[in-house]
Scaffold this motif. Structure first.
Motif, PDB file in Angstrom:
ATOM      1  N   LEU A  13       0.842  -1.194   0.000  1.00  0.00           N
ATOM      2  CA  LEU A  13       0.000   0.000   0.000  1.00  0.00           C
ATOM      3  C   LEU A  13       0.878   1.245   0.000  1.00  0.00           C
ATOM      4  O   LEU A  13       1.371   1.672   1.035  1.00  0.00           O
TER       5      LEU A  13
ATOM      6  N   ASP B  46     -12.405   1.642   3.042  1.00  0.00           N
ATOM      7  CA  ASP B  46     -13.822   1.320   2.836  1.00  0.00           C
ATOM      8  C   ASP B  46     -14.327   0.355   3.909  1.00  0.00           C
ATOM      9  O   ASP B  46     -15.449   0.501   4.414  1.00  0.00           O
TER      10      ASP B  46
ATOM     11  N   THR C 296      -0.006   4.320  -1.940  1.00  0.00           N
ATOM     12  CA  THR C 296      -0.786   5.552  -2.067  1.00  0.00           C
ATOM     13  C   THR C 296      -2.111   5.441  -1.325  1.00  0.00           C
ATOM     14  O   THR C 296      -2.511   4.384  -0.855  1.00  0.00           O
ATOM     15  N   ALA C 297      -2.818   6.570  -1.281  1.00  0.00           N
ATOM     16  CA  ALA C 297      -4.153   6.576  -0.674  1.00  0.00           C
ATOM     17  C   ALA C 297      -5.102   5.663  -1.437  1.00  0.00           C
ATOM     18  O   ALA C 297      -5.948   4.978  -0.848  1.00  0.00           O
ATOM     19  N   ASN C 298      -4.957   5.624  -2.765  1.00  0.00           N
ATOM     20  CA  ASN C 298      -5.799   4.737  -3.575  1.00  0.00           C
ATOM     21  C   ASN C 298      -5.535   3.266  -3.243  1.00  0.00           C
ATOM     22  O   ASN C 298      -6.459   2.456  -3.206  1.00  0.00           O
ATOM     23  N   ASP C 299      -4.255   2.934  -3.008  1.00  0.00           N
ATOM     24  CA  ASP C 299      -3.927   1.554  -2.646  1.00  0.00           C
ATOM     25  C   ASP C 299      -4.615   1.142  -1.350  1.00  0.00           C
ATOM     26  O   ASP C 299      -4.991  -0.020  -1.170  1.00  0.00           O
TER      27      ASP C 299
ATOM     28  N   ALA D 157      -0.553   5.992   2.333  1.00  0.00           N
ATOM     29  CA  ALA D 157      -1.547   4.968   2.672  1.00  0.00           C
ATOM     30  C   ALA D 157      -1.907   5.046   4.150  1.00  0.00           C
ATOM     31  O   ALA D 157      -3.085   4.942   4.522  1.00  0.00           O
TER      32      ALA D 157
ATOM     33  N   GLN E  93      -7.475   2.156  -0.271  1.00  0.00           N
ATOM     34  CA  GLN E  93      -8.924   2.356  -0.305  1.00  0.00           C
ATOM     35  C   GLN E  93      -9.736   1.157   0.180  1.00  0.00           C
ATOM     36  O   GLN E  93     -10.736   1.341   0.899  1.00  0.00           O
TER      37      GLN E  93
ATOM     38  N   ALA F  68      -4.218   7.924   4.800  1.00  0.00           N
ATOM     39  CA  ALA F  68      -5.596   7.659   4.371  1.00  0.00           C
ATOM     40  C   ALA F  68      -6.326   6.804   5.404  1.00  0.00           C
ATOM     41  O   ALA F  68      -7.493   7.072   5.737  1.00  0.00           O
TER      42      ALA F  68
END
Length: 563
Positions: free
Chosen positions: A32, A43, A34-37, A65, A39, A68
């Motif tokens: 992980l 969630d 990035t923030a997208n990784d 990460a 997610q 986030a």
């Protein structure tokens, strides 16, 4: 790698009628960055209305990460259990403190009250404790009962920093695990003071930490103030006879002690006899005892067996007594031991092994004085002879070899003179192209760590004089050269950040600390300007700002780096 532990979660949650819910991403080997990784984890946290536990073991988190995930945690004050072990595989040490700090900030904002925090198997070293300090000192850990910091590479400095953070407020820890950390005597002694004031320990495990009798004695004093201590593991430390005597003196206060692991602790017969006497006199209701591989003679081994089986309920109570790796005597002796110990006996390492390491029939008697001298010598010499010190001993030996230097004249260069004595006068002697002259002088260094350290030191020698216009110009020219040379080296991000942090006195050097040759105020101002340059690696910029922020108040000059 740790796994989901339902029993641990059940015991940690105070309301037994409350349904257990949380998020578990353990063992998924997610990378992980990035923030997208992150997610999917974000969630899952957002979708959990009652986040009692969070398990991220076995994944690897970068700073974005972690930030986030931190944002998602801000909405969960009900969090009780955070299992964050083995989370930074493949990460640079400089990434770990800000990532840990980010996760902690999320919990702090939420107002969570953790009962369990597991950060084991994260090799963050002493600087990682800087990232933990805020969390450990916050209300989030005010009700903490279980702290696991196994295999973190803390070292003595990390042990002291950890003790300082824990001592910031009253604690009621029940479980403290910190094996494989090279805490040594100083780290163990610092933590012992915390344990002494705590008084609530039920389990303590500090195996493989290079602790000798001095540290063991300090811990033993702390044990006296923790009467509920039930499980004690000091495996693979050098307890020896002196340490055993200190522990024996504490046993009258430890009536609840059930499990002891002193395997591979160099107890020898003298230490074993001290423990046997204390076990018997205090009628300890032991259930498990490991004294394997301690060079204990057969008579002392028999005394141990007699001591733990003295009470009539021993056959029902004892589950495991390990004496493998000591001298147990012949078949008749072993049969007597097995008859007394029953199914709990573990007298050999494997099938067919007799573990006859000591065979002299007069080992306990005629050699007792020699054994005492050996104990004393091993403790005095090895206590101060860590692996690094032993290496230094070899180096010192090499230094004693006399070389014929007649006719050889050491050539002192202008650069060498300036680096040894960084004054404006010596800098002016390098001429108008001083930055290039220094660069040429340092290019002969091939070892990456030494090369990066040399360039950083040289840059700060000049930057320390940067209130002078000429020195400021030379420092401006030298800085990009430093970045260029350093980033070509392997593992440059960690080496460069570590060199900068020590040069700016934001952390203490892990080596023998050296007095800085440069003035810090102009260096802070110089570096704060350089951080705006696009040539500065983002990891270096983020690390410097993180540590500077953590030092606010204690080191006001560091505020300049955060502007």
């Amino acid at each position: 790698m740790s796994n989901f532990d339902l029993n641990s979660i059940n015991s940690a949650l105070s309301d037994s009628g409350r349904p257990i819910s949380g998020v578990d991403f353990s063992g998924k080997s997610l990378k992980l960055d990035t923030a997208n990784d992150a997610q999917p984890i974000v969630d899952a946290i957002n979708a959990c209305p009652d986040l009692q536990y969070l398990t991220l073991t076995g994944n690897t988190l970068g700073v974005p990460a972690a930030e986030a995930i931190s944002k998602a945690l801000e909405h969960h004050p009900e969090l009780k259990i955070a299992r964050l072990s083995d989370m930074f595989t493949g990460r640079m040490k400089t990434e770990i403190p800000p990532a840990l700090a980010a996760l902690g900030d999320g919990m702090i904002t939420a107002g969570a009250r953790l009962s369990v925090l597991d950060l084991s198997d994260n090799a963050f070293g002493p600087i990682g404790v800087e990232g933990l300090a805020k969390l450990l000192q916050s209300d989030v850990c005010s009700e903490l009962e279980e702290l696991r910091l196994n295999n973190n590479g803390l070292g003595i400095t990390g042990g002291r920093l950890l003790a300082k953070a824990l001592a910031s407020r009253p604690r009621r820890l029940k479980i403290f695990i910190a094996g494989r950390n090279r805490l040594e005597n100083d780290g163990a002694t610092a933590l012992a003071k915390v344990f002494q004031n705590m008084g609530t320990l039920e389990e303590l495990a500090m195996p493989q930490n290079g602790i000798y009798h001095v540290g063991v004695a300090a811990l033993s004093d702390a044990f006296r103030h923790n009467p509920n201590l039930a499980r004690l593991n000091l495996n693979d430390n050098t307890v020896a006879a002196k340490g055993a005597l200190a522990i024996a003196a504490a046993l009258p206060k430890l009536k609840n002690l059930k499990c002891i692991n002193f395997g591979d602790c160099l107890l020898k017969s003298k230490g074993a006899l001290a423990l046997a006497k204390a076990f018997k006199e205090n009628s300890l209701l032991l259930e498990s005892l490991d004294l394997s591989h301690n060079e204990i003679g057969r008579e002392a081994c028999m005394q141990i067996v007699d001591a733990v089986t003295a009470l009539p309920d021993s056959a029902d109570r004892l589950s495991r007594v390990v004496l493998a790796g000591n001298s147990l005597g012949g078949a008749n002796n072993k049969k007597i031991m097995r008859d007394k110990l029953g199914a709990s006996a573990e007298l050999s390492d494997g099938e067919g092994s007799d573990d006859e390491y000591v065979t002299d029939s007069e080992e306990e008697n005629s050699n007792s004085e020699e054994e005492e001298e050996d104990d004393e010598e091993s403790q005095n010499s090895e206590d101060s002879a860590t692996e690094d010190a032993q290496h230094d001993t070899l180096t010192n030996f090499a230094d004693t070899i006399a070389l014929d230097t007649s006719g050889v004249q050491e050539i002192e260069t202008d650069v060498g003179r300036f680096l040894a004595q960084p004054t404006l006068e010596n800098l002016e002697k390098l001429g108008p192209n001083a930055a290039d002259v220094i660069d040429v002088h340092l290019q002969s260094i091939k070892e990456p760590a030494a090369m990066i350290q040399a360039y950083v030191d040289a840059t700060f020698c000049v930057a320390g004089l940067s209130e002078n216009a000429t020195a400021s110009q030379i420092a401006e020219q030298l800085f990009p050269i430093l970045i260029s040379r350093a980033t070509r080296a392997p593992a440059s991000a960690w080496l460069l950040a570590n060199s900068f942090l020590t040069a700016l006195a934001l952390i203490k050097s892990e080596e023998k600390p050296q007095r800085l040759k440069w003035s810090l105020p102009p260096c802070y101002r110089f570096v704060s300007r350089q951080l705006l340059s696009p040539t500065v690696p983002p990891a270096l910029r983020d690390t410097l700002r993180f540590f500077a922020t953590s030092k606010r108040g204690a080191a006001p000059l560091a505020d300049m780096l955060c502007q």
